[in-house]
Every structure is written in C-alpha cells, then in structure tokens.
Enzyme design. Structure first.
Site, PDB file in Angstrom:
ATOM      1  N   ARG A 110     -11.626  55.344 -87.287  1.00 19.80           N
ATOM      2  CA  ARG A 110     -10.364  55.770 -86.485  1.00 19.80           C
ATOM      3  C   ARG A 110     -10.525  56.762 -85.408  1.00 19.80           C
ATOM      4  NH1 ARG A 110      -8.004  54.929 -91.586  1.00 19.80           N
ATOM      5  NH2 ARG A 110      -7.207  53.072 -91.788  1.00 19.80           N
ATOM      6  N   LYS A 132     -10.846  57.019 -69.858  1.00 17.58           N
ATOM      7  CA  LYS A 132     -10.748  55.587 -70.037  1.00 17.58           C
ATOM      8  C   LYS A 132     -12.065  55.126 -70.639  1.00 17.58           C
ATOM      9  CE  LYS A 132      -7.788  53.970 -66.171  1.00 17.58           C
ATOM     10  NZ  LYS A 132      -7.881  53.086 -65.058  1.00 17.58           N
ATOM     11  N   GLU A 174     -17.424  56.868 -54.127  1.00 18.04           N
ATOM     12  CA  GLU A 174     -16.272  57.099 -54.723  1.00 18.04           C
ATOM     13  C   GLU A 174     -15.836  58.688 -54.409  1.00 18.04           C
ATOM     14  OE1 GLU A 174     -14.420  56.058 -57.513  1.00 18.04           O
ATOM     15  OE2 GLU A 174     -15.339  53.817 -57.428  1.00 18.04           O
ATOM     16  N   LYS A 212      -9.845  64.414 -59.400  1.00 20.12           N
ATOM     17  CA  LYS A 212      -9.448  63.333 -60.149  1.00 20.12           C
ATOM     18  C   LYS A 212      -8.967  63.969 -61.629  1.00 20.12           C
ATOM     19  CE  LYS A 212     -10.812  59.503 -62.728  1.00 20.12           C
ATOM     20  NZ  LYS A 212     -11.699  58.576 -63.430  1.00 20.12           N
ATOM     21  N   GLU A 222      -1.696  56.251 -66.412  1.00 23.18           N
ATOM     22  CA  GLU A 222      -1.464  55.240 -65.351  1.00 23.18           C
ATOM     23  C   GLU A 222      -0.253  54.350 -65.044  1.00 23.18           C
ATOM     24  OE1 GLU A 222      -5.160  53.235 -64.779  1.00 23.18           O
ATOM     25  OE2 GLU A 222      -4.396  52.120 -62.730  1.00 23.18           O
ATOM     26  N   ARG A 226      -1.801  57.817 -60.890  1.00 22.81           N
ATOM     27  CA  ARG A 226      -3.193  57.522 -61.000  1.00 22.81           C
ATOM     28  C   ARG A 226      -3.573  56.235 -60.309  1.00 22.81           C
ATOM     29  NH1 ARG A 226      -5.793  58.275 -66.854  1.00 22.81           N
ATOM     30  NH2 ARG A 226      -8.023  57.774 -66.507  1.00 22.81           N
ATOM     31  N   ASN A 230      -7.156  53.692 -57.353  1.00 23.71           N
ATOM     32  CA  ASN A 230      -7.830  52.440 -56.805  1.00 23.71           C
ATOM     33  C   ASN A 230      -7.545  52.124 -55.484  1.00 23.71           C
ATOM     34  OD1 ASN A 230      -8.240  51.619 -59.713  1.00 23.71           O
ATOM     35  ND2 ASN A 230      -5.941  51.219 -59.878  1.00 23.71           N
ATOM     36  N   HIS A 233      -9.965  49.414 -54.174  1.00 22.19           N
ATOM     37  CA  HIS A 233     -10.526  48.703 -55.281  1.00 22.19           C
ATOM     38  C   HIS A 233      -9.901  47.282 -55.126  1.00 22.19           C
ATOM     39  CE1 HIS A 233     -12.142  52.235 -56.836  1.00 22.19           C
ATOM     40  NE2 HIS A 233     -12.566  51.583 -57.935  1.00 22.19           N
ATOM     41  N   HIS A 237     -12.451  44.549 -55.561  1.00 25.02           N
ATOM     42  CA  HIS A 237     -12.757  43.474 -56.610  1.00 25.02           C
ATOM     43  C   HIS A 237     -12.819  42.014 -56.041  1.00 25.02           C
ATOM     44  CE1 HIS A 237     -10.629  46.385 -59.848  1.00 25.02           C
ATOM     45  NE2 HIS A 237     -12.028  46.427 -59.666  1.00 25.02           N
ATOM     46  N   HIS A 250     -20.767  47.820 -57.557  1.00 25.13           N
ATOM     47  CA  HIS A 250     -19.244  48.210 -57.442  1.00 25.13           C
ATOM     48  C   HIS A 250     -18.947  49.356 -56.408  1.00 25.13           C
ATOM     49  CE1 HIS A 250     -15.075  49.063 -59.052  1.00 25.13           C
ATOM     50  NE2 HIS A 250     -15.584  50.236 -59.065  1.00 25.13           N
TER      51      HIS A 250
END
Lengths: 346, 346
Positions: A110, A132, A174, A212, A222, A226, A230, A233, A237, A250
């Site tokens: 946990r 994340k 980035e 960031k 998010e 936030r 993206n 992105h 994507h 990426h």
C-alpha cells in the site's frame, strides 16, 4: 541547483540538478533499471549508493513492456528480497522506468518511498514533477496507475552524454513546450542560448521543472490548468498513432503537434505568424521534426476521439496565446480545425 | 444515523447507517458484486440507483479470487464501458468486494471515486473506515494495494438478514475487539445488550465505526496506534494458516486470537482473570469459537514470523490493559509466550 517542490499536503521534496553525490540509506533499497542504462551507468550509480541491503532489478526496455506483468515482476523481486514498508525503490532510467517504478512503489504494501534518477532529458524535465505513475494496456497509454510522489529526484546531466541525439531533441521539445505555454522570458532565453552546453542545459532543466511545479501546484489532479501541459499532445498522439508509434519519438511527435497547435492559434487569431515561426525556429535548431504529411484530414480528425482526454466526445485543444500564455478550449469548430489540417497535406 | 469521517487532507465522507434511500448520479456507475450478493440483493440495490449509465460486473466469490487478475477483469469492464475520470464504482458485497473495488478505483485512470455498500457485518464495521484496499498474492494477504478513501459508505442492516449465523458472529468478534481495546463503556453496553435486535446492531455498528475512525484519524498510515486494531490478529493469523484457511472464518480466528492475547495479558499482569473471562463470555454469547487445540507450541511460535508485520523479525503483540485500553509491545520474551501457548495444548 535545487528546486523544492511543495505538495498539497504540505510535504515537500527536492529536485537536485547536479552531479550525483554519495547517498547512504539505513534501509533496504532496490534499483529498478533497464539493460541499456544498466550497461552504460549502473556502476557509476552503485558507486554512489550505500544501503542496508542493495539489489537491482532489470526490466526490459521500451513502451511495450510498460504493462501489469512487468509491474508484477518488480513486485515479485521486492517480495523475494523481503522489502518492508520502510524500504525504498530507486527508478534509474527514462520515463518508462520512472512511471513503472513509481507505480510499483505506490502499491507495494500500500505504498513505499521511491526516488527518481531520470537519465533522459525528457524524463528529467517532465517525469520528475507531478507524481503521475502508470502503465499501458490494450485500451491505451497510461490508463492504469496512481498519483505517487517521489521523496527526492536527482538529475545528473552526466547521463545525457550517452543519450542519442534524437532523444535529446525530444527532451528539448518538452522544454520548448513549457516556455511557450507559460514563460515568455524563458522562451526568449531559449532563442538566445545553446542547450548543448552543460551549464545551459542545467538552467533549462531548472526552469522547466520550476514551471511545471508551478502548474502542478495549481492543479494537482489535472482538473484544469494542468491540461495545458498537453500542448502539442492532442495532435502529437494522432501522429504517433497513425505512424504506429515506430516513426517518431514521443517528444518529436509533440514537436510537430506544437507546430500544428500554433497554426490553429494563428487561424483563430491568438498568435501572430511571426510568433509561430519563432517557435518552429527554436525546434529546428535541435533537428526536431516540424513537418508531417497528413494523408486524409477527415481521418486525422476522427483520430482525436481515441484520446482518453476525449472520452466525453469533446476535443480539448491547447492553443498558445502569443508566447508565454495559452488557452484550453473545446469550442473550436471542426471546420476551422480541418482547414488547419489541410495546410499539412503536402 | 450518520458518522462523518474527516480525513487528514480535510476532506470528509459520511457513513450512513440506515435503510438505503434513492440515489441519483449524473455520471457513469459500475456496481461490483459477487454471485451470492447479486442473487439475494441486486434488485433491491438497482431499484434505489439512478445513474447516467449503470452496469454491473460480477466477480467470483471468495479470498482466492482476490488477486490481480480479478482486478484486471474489473478494469477491463470499466474500459469497455468507457468510464472516465468522473465515473463511479460501487462496491456491493463483503470485505473482498470492498478491498478489490477500492483498489480498482484507486488505479483506474490514476484514481476515480468509489462508494462502499458493505453487506456483511464484518465489512460494515471494519472495511468502511480506514481506506485500506488491496489484494493477495502468493507471498501473503493484502500485500499489494493502496490507501484510497470512499466518497460515501452506506450500511443497511437489511442485508444482514441473509447473512449466515457464523458470519454474523465473525462480525461481532470485530465489534468486541474495538470495545476491548479502546472503549470500556461500549464493552459494558455489549455485555448488557443483544446484537440480534436491529436497533442494537445499528448502535453497535455506529460505535465500532466511530471508534475505528478515531483510531485511524490518529494514525492514517499505520505507524503506531492503528496497529492496535490487530488485537487478536497476531494469534489469529497463525490459526488461519495452520488450518489452511478452511476451518475458521477470519473473524472467528480473531475471536480465538483475542482469547489468547488476553491470556498473555493476564500472564504479564495487564489484565485480571475476571476481565479475560468477561470478554470470553461476550464472544460465546454469539457462538464465536474461543478454544483452539495447539499441536506444537514451538511450531506455532515460529509461525508468527510469517506475518508481514514481522518482516523485521520482531513479533508485535497487542495486549489489552484491563478493558478499554491496550498496549502494543515487542518486548514480551519467547518463554512467556510459550507458557501461554501451552495453556492451549489440551
């Protein structure tokens, strides 16, 4: 250089941007890494580490192993080595290693502590802030995971010495993203300085991480701001997906995606053509691709709906407002988007 | 009756102990349940639920299916039904359903909301507070999981009408545990009242939940006080293990474990023989087993070390101090423990 990150529960951790120093841990430590990084740099790391008991688990390299079965193999290693709730995992590698180590740490008994030692530029600027963690499955990328914060992040630019040039560029993309969406002064600095110098890359990492951190502190889970991270992105994507994830890194797809988002911003009057050109120029300085030949604009548009952020059937675009600010909107009509996409037909 | 639980981050949720009322959700909802509960009570629940889109996933009943592969089947159902970050899971069943639904909710898209509707007495008093979720693996029970709090808990005593008598007793054992370790007044009340009345069981559930909530609020991540909730468990786990988990229900093994822990407390002078007798008396009122025939005391003692709480090779005992207080100690010598165990040879 140290950036201190304060979390919503008022705990905090340090991101240290410097050569690795000796570290001593009075607890069991497991280093999670992959064969590539292990081959280049494991000795360098082990030399700095002193622990009650130290072991290394090496997992296969690449996105396609970023799944539950690899997580279970990390956990199995931890159980075999009788890690307890005071033990520590160290993520030593790029974003995939970081995401999986963080996720394993979040569910082992946990939740136990973990430290990030990111070795790619992308993971240094991107994965070290935000908490994340996660894995992919057949439904998509990063769809299973947890928010789990590291207790410390160590960014040593030395690891960049063995990073392939294209991967360096993907990291720069980035960095540019952070500057365009949130920090005009930083963007001006990027136009004037060369990131191939060690001193400059440290500054750029620090500024990216700080930016960031500020964004995430405003919006940990998010729900709003936030999402601006993206930028590039939504288009990126689709490009990755259309090219079966094997043509562009990426960060490269995000680079092209930013150019597309900028065209959209120009079209709706949020950005000048000159500003869009300046962003492209900085990307091209690091050989980041900025061109992509769309085959079928309708098809490209339909692809937006496969993104998990669009599960509710609305496409969210992040478009810059000039340089240093941005807007998150789901109000841009299909016609306008299609028109922009048509600019990428040739 | 409503008990409000305040969490360390200052959010809170309500535990409502009452007949289920109509509930409406403007989001997708997935009910996770098992065939037994589904057969008895699913219609009753569905009748109360109004959701944007409602579906049910039924997973096999029992501890042995409390594993990662069942978690993956819950997640798959959620992906197939295109749940997003605003969707909701409802755990409808006993402790196994609650632990797994909570864990699945904690990792689906890095965490979505879930509601507990516990249907066994044990899960009503025990699993509705504390946020522990998890699964078993070949290394042990609940070794993989997360802390993930429900947004609400609904305890409807109606579900107890179909609960087998032994399972009811197992739940009472947990109630007695709470009273003996933390609440003398509550224990006195238990001696004088019959939990087979609906009004009394509601009071007992409320008092147990309040007591556990107080303990957890003092120690969310189980660094100290919360360990006291394991009263009876150190011995109980060995009994479960020795009998291959197929002779006693968990609560029954804990019942015997409490009697053993009390003997230990009497031996070291923390509890009077009369107090130990009173606890036994309350347990026996509900036909909870209080006797166990140990075959080999040395062997029994060695088994303590298989418990995950003893990974550091120290056995922690929770021993009552009279009634209504307790002590957590790893300082009791092996000789004394062996002597107590010898009392259970015949």
């Amino acid at each position: 250089m140290i950036v201190n990150i304060t979390l919503p529960d008022n705990t905090s951790y340090d991101i240290t941007i410097d050569s690795l120093k000796k570290m001593a841990f009075d607890r069991k430590v497991v280093v999670v890494t992959n064969p590539t990084i292990s081959g280049f740099h494991l000795d360098y790391l082990i030399d700095k580490l002193d622990a009650k008991e130290l072991s290394v688990v090496t997992i296969p390299d690449g996105e396609k192993y970023k799944n539950m079965s690899t997580i279970e193999s990390i956990l199995a290693h931890c159980f075999e080595h009788k890690l307890n709730r005071s033990s520590l995992l160290i993520a030593f590698g790029g974003g995939v290693i970081g995401d999986m180590t963080g996720f394993a740490a979040s569910i082992y008994q946990r939740g136990i502590d973990f430290i990030q030692i990111p070795t790619t530029l992308l993971s240094q600027v991107d994965a070290s802030v935000g908490g994340k963690t996660g894995i992919n499955n057949k439904y998509g990328k990063n769809l299973v995971g947890a928010f789990h914060q590291p207790i410390a992040v160590y960014i040593d630019p030395y690891f960049l010495s063995t990073l392939p040039k294209r991967e360096f560029g993907a990291g720069v993309a980035e960095i540019v993203k952070m500057a365009v969406t949130f920090n005009k002064e930083f963007f001006n600095w990027l136009e004037e300085n060369d990131l191939n110098s060690e001193e400059n890359i440290k500054i750029a990492i620090k500024k990216s991480v700080e930016t960031k951190a500020w964004v995430v502190s405003q919006d940990e889970k998010e729900k709003g701001l936030r999402a601006a991270l993206n930028y590039g992105h939504t288009f990126g994507h689709v490009i990755e997906n259309e090219t079966n994830y094997n043509t562009y890194l990426h960060g490269e797809a995000v680079g092209i995606g930013m150019v597309m988002a900028n065209e959209l911003a120009v079209k709706v009057g949020l950005m000048s053509e000159d500003e869009a050109f300046r962003v492209k120029k900085v990307l091209e300085k690091y050989d980041i691709p900025t061109k992509y030949k769309i085959k079928d604009v309708e098809d490209f548009y339909e692809h937006f709906f496969l993104d998990k952020k669009s599960l509710d059937n609305r496409i969210k675009f992040i478009v810059p407002k000039g340089i240093g600010d941005c807007e998150i909107t789901d109000k841009i009509s299909k016609d306008i988007v299609i028109e922009v996409l048509k600019g990428f037909l040739k």
